[in-house]
Enzyme design. Structure first.
Site, PDB file in Angstrom:
ATOM      1  N   PRO A 277       0.829  -1.206   0.000  1.00 55.17           N
ATOM      2  CA  PRO A 277       0.000   0.000   0.000  1.00 55.17           C
ATOM      3  C   PRO A 277       0.870   1.267   0.000  1.00 55.17           C
ATOM      4  CG  PRO A 277      -0.313  -1.268   2.037  1.00 55.17           C
ATOM      5  CD  PRO A 277       0.608  -2.060   1.169  1.00 55.17           C
ATOM      6  N   VAL A 278       0.417   2.268  -0.761  1.00 56.46           N
ATOM      7  CA  VAL A 278       1.201   3.503  -0.910  1.00 56.46           C
ATOM      8  C   VAL A 278       1.035   4.381   0.337  1.00 56.46           C
ATOM      9  CG1 VAL A 278       1.394   5.608  -2.319  1.00 56.46           C
ATOM     10  CG2 VAL A 278       0.952   3.420  -3.415  1.00 56.46           C
TER      11      VAL A 278
ATOM     12  N   GLY B 263       3.743   3.491   5.355  1.00 56.36           N
ATOM     13  CA  GLY B 263       4.804   3.054   6.261  1.00 56.36           C
ATOM     14  C   GLY B 263       5.385   1.691   5.938  1.00 56.36           C
TER      15      GLY B 263
ATOM     16  N   GLY C  62       7.082   1.099   3.096  1.00 58.92           N
ATOM     17  CA  GLY C  62       8.239   1.269   2.209  1.00 58.92           C
ATOM     18  C   GLY C  62       7.929   1.103   0.728  1.00 58.92           C
ATOM     19  N   SER C  63       6.712   1.461   0.311  1.00 57.46           N
ATOM     20  CA  SER C  63       6.355   1.231  -1.100  1.00 57.46           C
ATOM     21  C   SER C  63       7.281   1.996  -2.052  1.00 57.46           C
ATOM     22  CB  SER C  63       4.892   1.592  -1.370  1.00 57.46           C
ATOM     23  OG  SER C  63       4.720   2.974  -1.282  1.00 57.46           O
TER      24      SER C  63
ATOM     25  N   ASP D 169      14.863   2.926   4.959  1.00 60.28           N
ATOM     26  CA  ASP D 169      13.963   2.188   4.063  1.00 60.28           C
ATOM     27  C   ASP D 169      14.725   1.533   2.914  1.00 60.28           C
ATOM     28  OD1 ASP D 169      11.943   3.106   5.638  1.00 60.28           O
ATOM     29  OD2 ASP D 169      10.722   3.913   4.005  1.00 60.28           O
TER      30      ASP D 169
END
Ligand code: PMV
Length: 313
Positions: free
Chosen positions: A101-102, A105, A107-108, A152
């Site tokens: 998911p964008v 949280g 890391g997308s 990230d």
């Protein structure tokens, strides 16, 4: 035409988000249940230099030249072109898909960068080392985060649990006993750059107070590292709860995240906290095998958009 495909996992921050931007340590782990995938293919029928991009998850289909200069995908492709000293780009297509998911949280953004850098370097016949991928992905992180710590791109590139401190060599975490986490998505998207920017403003306004909070978060990360490496699950849970309280104090939690954290604890989690930039996005809860499914169910009933049960280590 051969296609060059690469994947990168999602990630969660176990301890130390935000304070890590200010030089304190943090712990993070990959989440392999979700991933970003990039595929690069030559398109000899197109004119040289025409790069066609498709990213159906975010409704994007365009030629590279149509995207704004600061777009992360433009930045990634330009970085690669400069790094490999390519005079001109050939004609090719890029397709990006992701189950991460964008702005939540997980890391997308970093996962897309890492997957795309790897697919591009394979396409150009110049595969990069992990260190090179990590360094280039860090440059793209600046577009997403403003002032990223680098955690990230590091945990996603190396795809293993890490102890991370800015400007220090990466250290792999040796997890003594695998542990189970439930990751609950509040469904509220929250760009990390906004939360990071607000924390910076608050730190500038109240430096002593924020430095003290960052110190406390840093020592929690240190204690948690020992607990992980020695298999002390109880301490790990306590550290999660303490870390969440400090994240509330620095102003990055939200009513929704606090509620999901409470729901997880009531359903039997031994610790819970928000994970990542905060304000929305995901929370994590430490569970044992008995309570895992129960915590997952309770979070879903409480309105979590998606819940992942994962094992670290
Ligand atoms: O990408 P997110 O939302 O998981 O946030 C990364 C962690 C922060 O500490 C908030 C920012 C950073 O660059 O370390």
């Amino acid at each position: 035409m051969p296609a060059f495909t690469a994947h990168a996992p999602g990630k969660i921050i176990l301890f130390g988000e935000h304070a890590v931007v200010y030089g304190r340590p943090a712990l993070a782990a990959p989440v392999t249940q979700v991933k970003a995938t990039a595929t690069v293919m030559a398109t000899p029928q197109a004119n040289p230099g025409v790069v066609h991009i498709q990213a159906p998850n975010i409704g994007l289909e365009a030629d590279l030249v149509e995207l704004p200069e600061g777009h992360p995908l433009v930045k990634t492709i330009q970085l690669m072109k400069n790094y490999l000293s390519l005079q001109k780009l050939p004609a090719f297509s890029v397709r990006i898909t992701s189950t991460i998911p964008v702005a939540s949280g997980l890391g997308s953004g970093a996962a897309v960068s890492v997957a795309l850098l790897r697919a591009l370097s394979a396409f150009f016949g110049r595969p990069l080392s992990d260190d090179e991928v990590c360094a280039l992905a860090f440059e793209v992180e600046k577009v997403y985060h403003g002032t990223p710590s680098g955690i990230d791109n590091t945990v996603i590139t190396y795809a293993r649990p890490v102890y991370f401190m800015r400007n220090h060599p990466i250290e792999t975490l040796r997890v003594a006993r695998p542990f189970m986490l439930v990751i609950g998505d509040s469904g509220i998207s929250s760009p990390t750059s906004l939360a990071v920017g607000d924390v910076r403003q608050a730190w500038q306004a109240h430096p002593d107070q924020y430095e003290a909070l960052f110190n406390q978060i840093g020592s929690i990360a240190q204690t948690a590292r020992v607990a992980l490496e020695e298999g002390q699950a109880t301490t790990l849970g306590e550290m999660m709860n303490a870390n969440h309280k400090l994240l509330q104090k620095i102003g990055v939690s939200s009513t929704e995240l606090d509620r999901l954290v409470q729901v997880a604890l009531q359903a039997g989690a031994s610790g819970a906290k928000l994970s990542g930039g905060g304000r929305g996005g995901n929370m994590i809860a430490l569970v044992d095998a008995t309570h895992g499914p129960q915590v997952k169910e309770s979070l879903l009933q409480a309105g979590a958009r998606q819940v992942i049960l994962t094992t670290i280590g």
